[in-house]
Motif scaffolding. Structure first.
Motif, PDB file in Angstrom:
ATOM      1  N   UNK B 208       0.779  -1.063   0.034  1.00 26.24           N
ATOM      2  CA  UNK B 208       0.155   0.062  -0.067  1.00 26.24           C
ATOM      3  C   UNK B 208       0.878   1.043   0.100  1.00 26.24           C
ATOM      4  N   UNK B 210       4.107   1.665  -1.123  1.00 33.32           N
ATOM      5  CA  UNK B 210       4.864   1.973  -2.410  1.00 33.32           C
ATOM      6  C   UNK B 210       3.701   2.213  -3.270  1.00 33.32           C
ATOM      7  N   UNK B 211       2.551   1.820  -3.429  1.00 30.80           N
ATOM      8  CA  UNK B 211       1.632   2.038  -4.425  1.00 30.80           C
ATOM      9  C   UNK B 211       0.883   3.651  -4.338  1.00 30.80           C
ATOM     10  N   UNK B 212       1.438   4.112  -3.017  1.00 31.48           N
ATOM     11  CA  UNK B 212       0.845   5.388  -2.778  1.00 31.48           C
ATOM     12  C   UNK B 212      -0.854   5.227  -2.069  1.00 31.48           C
ATOM     13  N   UNK B 213      -1.310   4.206  -2.226  1.00 30.73           N
ATOM     14  CA  UNK B 213      -2.584   4.065  -1.635  1.00 30.73           C
ATOM     15  C   UNK B 213      -2.528   4.286  -0.063  1.00 30.73           C
ATOM     16  N   UNK B 215      -1.606   6.724   1.774  1.00 27.23           N
ATOM     17  CA  UNK B 215      -2.127   8.199   2.045  1.00 27.23           C
ATOM     18  C   UNK B 215      -3.476   8.410   1.990  1.00 27.23           C
ATOM     19  N   UNK B 216      -4.153   7.663   1.086  1.00 23.53           N
ATOM     20  CA  UNK B 216      -5.514   7.839   1.127  1.00 23.53           C
ATOM     21  C   UNK B 216      -6.287   7.143   1.882  1.00 23.53           C
ATOM     22  N   UNK B 217      -5.645   5.525   2.270  1.00 24.97           N
ATOM     23  CA  UNK B 217      -6.432   4.951   3.318  1.00 24.97           C
ATOM     24  C   UNK B 217      -6.007   5.765   4.773  1.00 24.97           C
ATOM     25  N   UNK B 218      -5.109   6.257   4.842  1.00 19.95           N
ATOM     26  CA  UNK B 218      -5.054   7.147   6.180  1.00 19.95           C
ATOM     27  C   UNK B 218      -5.922   8.227   6.433  1.00 19.95           C
ATOM     28  N   UNK B 374      -0.768   5.823  11.991  1.00 21.75           N
ATOM     29  CA  UNK B 374      -1.765   6.313  11.684  1.00 21.75           C
ATOM     30  C   UNK B 374      -1.763   7.731  10.872  1.00 21.75           C
ATOM     31  N   UNK B 375      -0.543   8.066  10.890  1.00 22.53           N
ATOM     32  CA  UNK B 375      -0.066   9.512  10.254  1.00 22.53           C
ATOM     33  C   UNK B 375       0.884   9.243   9.441  1.00 22.53           C
ATOM     34  N   UNK B 376       1.529  10.093   8.425  1.00 25.68           N
ATOM     35  CA  UNK B 376       2.434  10.077   7.907  1.00 25.68           C
ATOM     36  C   UNK B 376       3.768  10.557   8.196  1.00 25.68           C
ATOM     37  N   UNK B 377       3.737  10.996   9.428  1.00 24.80           N
ATOM     38  CA  UNK B 377       4.904  11.461  10.497  1.00 24.80           C
ATOM     39  C   UNK B 377       6.222  10.607  10.426  1.00 24.80           C
TER      40      UNK B 377
END
Lengths: 304, 377
Positions: B208, B210-213, B215-218, B374-377
């Motif tokens: 998820x 690596x596919x960039x999905x 960020x959307x999921x989060x 749960x975040x991209x931090x």
């Protein structure tokens, strides 16, 4: 009017790099707010801070009345976020992707909602197509459809039309305008000036701070730029000379015309008086939004 | 354009070299991992295990009996403990607490003195034939010499020439023919399952990301536990299909006996699959790339294979390695598979192997949920 976004003093660093540096922003309900700025100016990071994907180092504020730090789960439920990079499952069809999103938001009457949004975005003919096989424009449509499926009050769009052709971009913006008319607040980052002009207000970011903001017309007016255009056969020879000239910030050939931009009318007029070639004539023209941004980018580089 | 260009080759080589240098974690793991494993396994694996736990069930405490015990202990193959009843010995053998049980008949001393050449029974847990092989052969060696010192002179002669003072009968329990497949196949069930299930979830989150999905999921309202369970459950189903196929093949192709309860075994295998999936999910959350996640799972799988008693006798490992092994779910599921299939063990017998797996699943599951950012931090 109440504020859909109201944040103050947001800061976020990645290692030593300050990406967002004391940003305060207020966006009114129903407003389309354009986020502009060079690459790395902090647009994406700001958007991620607003939707709770990143935690700010300091600063505070609300999104739709919810605290961006403590209530990010509530915010997630009521915003639509469209990422810069296409982020749907390429091995699922358009409809399957939308169904997945609808289920995560626990949308009542899911089937009808998905069907409705597909019709609205004209995706219904492609319902059974794999998302990975869509062209750029249709991928953006799918992403927008997914972002608005749960009827969010606030839509955060991160460069939604990058790499999409002009017609698809226009159609995309028509949809956004319609949704804003229905009362949705939109914060959209873009590099396209025609898109910036469609926003109620533009906010220009540099170095993680807001440098200029206001309606596009006001931004252009307040920049007090002096712009001249030359036309004629000899303009090609004048470009380099123009770039060296004192008081001229930028000189660019645009099609058949040479466009020069400066800030001091007397100095620019003096400069172009020196730029003479057979058959070349100069005209005073109004400044455009892109002139302003190139000017701002230039001043940004000048101040380290 | 045709032909090999050294310049282009060097350009590629240079680029790869730069990329490799920047990926310090992977390089470090690639270099350190084999070393760590070499030391770990080099010291831990021993195919000629000594100090195997052995029960003694004896009718009396005569001099002869003490001689035999001393002789057994001197071989260093047997660690002897006294047991009081047949029932206790049976239970201990089924649970795997002991690997041998020495039964000395009542009135042994008198029988020897009479020249009856009484028989001593040594029961062995043959579910792992490798583990007991060396010890079993050492057993035969002690017979003629154990009593030499204390035998009365008239019997002394007969030990050497005619009938021995006593004999030893070796009774291989559970796998009397010592068929290796009976040992390997139940072990394989767990090993194959850990490979297939762990590798599947290892890629779950990194894919998820690596596919960039991701960020959307989060950005959407979904909780870590929902993500984890949603990703794990399909693989539990897949795991059960694999279990079914392996069990059918084990029974019908390898003719592994099924003495215990299959539903109980299936339940335990489900728990085991859960352990592996939780571990895979943790690696997936911690790793930044699919490559790193795969390396982590290799790091976990190899010790499982080598320290679980699957390939090499558990009893032969040094104590520290046994502790490592005891922490691994594979160790326990292999014992459960061997126990239920070959020994007919029930819930009470395999319980000591169930709770460690349940604990593992809970702890690692908690880590898995916690490590999901749960975040991209």
């Amino acid at each position: 009017m109440t504020a859909a976004i109201d944040v103050k003093g947001l800061r976020k660093s990645f290692g030593p790099r300050k990406v967002v540096d004391g940003l305060s922003l207020a966006v009114q309900e129903g407003e389309i707010c354009g986020f502009l700025g060079g690459n790395g100016s902090g647009k994406t990071t700001t958007i991620r801070l607003l939707c709770g994907l990143l935690t700010p180092d300091s600063g505070s504020g609300t999104c739709l009345g919810f605290d961006i730090i403590k209530q990010s789960e509530e915010i997630r439920l009521q915003i639509g976020y469209m990422t810069q990079r296409f982020s749907f499952y390429v091995d699922l069809t358009v409809e399957e992707n939308l169904n997945f999103v609808a289920q995560l938001y626990q949308i009542p009457d899911r089937e009808a909602a998905v069907k409705d949004i597909m019709v609205r975005m004209e995706l219904d003919n492609r319902a059974a197509q794999l998302a990975g096989e869509l062209s750029g424009g249709w991928k953006q449509r799918l992403a927008l459809a997914a972002a608005v499926l749960h009827k969010p009050k606030l839509l955060l769009l991160d460069e939604p039309t990058a790499g999409v052709d002009a017609r698809a971009r226009r159609a995309f913006w028509d949809l956004i305008s319609d949704m804003a008319l229905d009362g949705m607040t939109v914060l959209v980052s873009t590099h396209y000036m025609d898109e910036a002009e469609r926003c109620h207000r533009v906010v220009y970011l540099a170095g993680g701070k807001i440098v200029v903001q206001g309606p596009a017309v006001d931004v252009v007016e307040n920049a007090h730029l002096v712009v001249f255009e030359a036309s004629g056969a000899g303009i090609g020879k004048l470009v380099h000379q123009a770039r060296e000239a004192k008081g001229i910030e930028s000189a660019t050939v645009i099609g058949q015309a040479l466009r020069v931009v400066g800030t001091d009318r007397a100095v620019v007029e003096a400069a172009i008086a020196e730029l003479k070639a057979p058959g070349v004539t100069w005209h005073d023209v109004p400044a455009r939004l892109d002139d302003v941004f190139i000017h701002l980018l230039g001043t940004e580089e000048a101040t380290p | 354009m045709s032909g090999f260009s050294v310049t282009r080759f060097l350009a590629m080589l240079h680029k790869e070299w730069i990329q490799m240098r920047r990926d310090k974690g992977t390089v470090g793991m690639t270099i350190m991992l084999p070393l760590v494993q070499l030391f770990l396994f080099g010291y831990a694996i021993n195919t000629n295990p000594r100090h195997l736990p052995t029960a003694i069930l004896s009718g009396g405490h005569s001099q002869y009996e003490r001689d035999i015990v001393t002789a057994l202990a001197n071989t260093s193959y047997f660690d002897l403990r006294e047991y009081n009843s047949e029932y206790e010995v049976d239970r201990a053998l089924a649970r795997g607490d002991i690997m041998f049980a020495l039964h000395i008949p009542p009135n042994f001393e008198r029988a020897v003195d009479r020249g009856d050449s009484p028989q001593i029974l040594m029961e062995a847990d043959a579910t792992d034939p490798t583990a007991i092989a060396a010890a079993a052969s050492a057993l035969q060696v002690i017979v003629p010499t154990a009593l030499t010192r204390d035998l009365p002179p008239n019997l002394h002669q007969s030990v050497v020439s005619a009938a021995p003072a006593f004999t030893v009968a070796l009774h291989s329990r559970y796998n009397p023919e010592q068929i290796t497949a009976f040992n390997i196949v139940p072990g394989l069930i767990g090993t194959i399952l850990s490979f297939s299930t762990m590798i599947a979830t290892t890629l779950a989150i990194t894919r998820e990301r690596e596919a960039g999905t991701m960020e959307n999921l989060l950005a959407m309202p979904i909780k870590p536990l929902e993500v984890m369970l949603g990703k794990i459950v399909p693989y539990i189903a897949l795991g059960y299909i694999q279990v079914g196929l392996i069990l059918v093949a084990a029974v019908f192709v390898f003719h592994v006996p099924v003495l215990g309860s299959i539903p109980l075994l299936l339940l335990c295998l489900g728990l085991f699959v859960g352990c592996n999936l939780a571990m895979g999910f943790t690696f997936s959350s911690l790793a930044r790339t699919q490559m790193a996640a795969q390396q982590m799972s290799t790091f976990a799988l190899l010790p499982s294979m080598l320290l679980s008693g699957f390939l090499f006798p558990f009893a032969g490992m040094p104590v520290w390695a046994q502790y490592v092994g005891a922490a691994l779910p594979l160790t326990h599921i292999i014992r459960i598979c061997r126990g239920t299939l070959l020994k007919g063990n029930g819930l009470a017998d395999i319980w000591p192997d169930i709770w460690p797996m349940a604990l593992f699943a809970m702890v690692v599951g908690l880590i898995a949920v916690r490590s999901y950012r749960q975040t991209l931090d």
